[in-house]
Design a protein around this motif. Structure first.
Motif, PDB file in Angstrom:
ATOM      1  N   ASP A  31      21.823  92.124  15.383  1.00  0.00           N
ATOM      2  CA  ASP A  31      21.943  92.674  14.375  1.00  0.00           C
ATOM      3  C   ASP A  31      20.783  94.089  14.619  1.00  0.00           C
ATOM      4  O   ASP A  31      20.739  95.201  14.230  1.00  0.00           O
ATOM      5  CB  ASP A  31      21.347  92.290  13.262  1.00  0.00           C
ATOM      6  N   HIS A  32      19.649  93.723  15.366  1.00  0.00           N
ATOM      7  CA  HIS A  32      18.671  94.495  15.266  1.00  0.00           C
ATOM      8  C   HIS A  32      19.052  95.544  16.484  1.00  0.00           C
ATOM      9  O   HIS A  32      17.992  96.395  16.849  1.00  0.00           O
ATOM     10  CB  HIS A  32      17.328  93.792  15.716  1.00  0.00           C
ATOM     11  N   ILE A  33      20.088  95.238  17.396  1.00  0.00           N
ATOM     12  CA  ILE A  33      20.240  96.399  18.452  1.00  0.00           C
ATOM     13  C   ILE A  33      21.292  97.499  17.838  1.00  0.00           C
ATOM     14  O   ILE A  33      22.312  97.195  17.834  1.00  0.00           O
ATOM     15  CB  ILE A  33      20.873  95.394  19.792  1.00  0.00           C
ATOM     16  N   ALA A  34      20.591  98.659  17.824  1.00  0.00           N
ATOM     17  CA  ALA A  34      21.217  99.539  17.340  1.00  0.00           C
ATOM     18  C   ALA A  34      22.456 100.247  18.277  1.00  0.00           C
ATOM     19  O   ALA A  34      23.325 100.736  17.737  1.00  0.00           O
ATOM     20  CB  ALA A  34      20.301 100.761  16.989  1.00  0.00           C
ATOM     21  N   GLU A  35      22.434 100.151  19.490  1.00  0.00           N
ATOM     22  CA  GLU A  35      23.480 100.566  20.399  1.00  0.00           C
ATOM     23  C   GLU A  35      24.721  99.852  20.445  1.00  0.00           C
ATOM     24  O   GLU A  35      25.548 100.302  21.131  1.00  0.00           O
ATOM     25  CB  GLU A  35      22.626 100.561  21.746  1.00  0.00           C
ATOM     26  N   ILE A  36      24.755  98.741  19.843  1.00  0.00           N
ATOM     27  CA  ILE A  36      25.970  98.044  19.794  1.00  0.00           C
ATOM     28  C   ILE A  36      26.470  97.734  18.493  1.00  0.00           C
ATOM     29  O   ILE A  36      25.794  97.573  17.598  1.00  0.00           O
ATOM     30  CB  ILE A  36      25.830  96.509  20.629  1.00  0.00           C
ATOM     31  N   GLU A  37      27.548  97.412  18.359  1.00  0.00           N
ATOM     32  CA  GLU A  37      28.367  97.008  16.991  1.00  0.00           C
ATOM     33  C   GLU A  37      29.023  95.828  17.096  1.00  0.00           C
ATOM     34  O   GLU A  37      29.931  95.596  17.855  1.00  0.00           O
ATOM     35  CB  GLU A  37      29.275  98.232  16.621  1.00  0.00           C
ATOM     36  N   PRO A  38      28.422  94.611  16.288  1.00  0.00           N
ATOM     37  CA  PRO A  38      29.285  93.287  16.340  1.00  0.00           C
ATOM     38  C   PRO A  38      30.685  93.435  15.790  1.00  0.00           C
ATOM     39  O   PRO A  38      30.977  94.253  14.789  1.00  0.00           O
ATOM     40  CB  PRO A  38      28.292  92.474  15.353  1.00  0.00           C
TER      41      PRO A  38
END
Length: 111
Positions: free
Chosen positions: A76-83
């Motif tokens: 969740d804290h990684i802005a560059e990816i979307e789960p």
């Protein structure tokens, strides 16, 4: 390959848990199954409850207590990816794998 084409990464996490109280684990799962918000028919509730009670490994119970969304907190804290998808399976284990020795305790000491 253009930037417009989606690129996917699949994360695999293996987590071994020790069941400390089988009865409490099953009771917690049964509470989830009976919860009014559970999207189950009465027949499905009965069937799932029987599965949980019959499974003396606790795997069926644990599956009821883990939401796939919980795993998304890992990224969740990684802005560059979307789960996009989280799929969980729970199965009995023989215990801790051989790899889980003291080596892991020292990994963070380097650097």
């Amino acid at each position: 390959m253009t930037d417009e084409e989606p690129k996917y990464l699949r994360l695999t996490v293996e987590l071994t848990v020790e069941v400390l109280d089988m009865n409490a684990l099953q009771a917690a799962a049964l509470a989830e199954i009976r919860h009014p918000d559970a999207d189950l028919t009465e027949e499905e509730r009965t069937e799932q409850a029987e599965l949980v009670n019959a499974d003396d490994t606790g795997a069926s119970a644990l599956q009821w207590l883990i939401e796939p969304d919980h795993v998304l907190a890992l990224v969740d804290h990684i802005a560059e990816i979307e789960p996009r998808e989280a799929v969980l399976g729970v199965e009995p284990s023989e215990g801790l794998s051989d790899e889980e020795d003291e080596e892991h305790d020292h990994d963070h000491d380097h650097g």
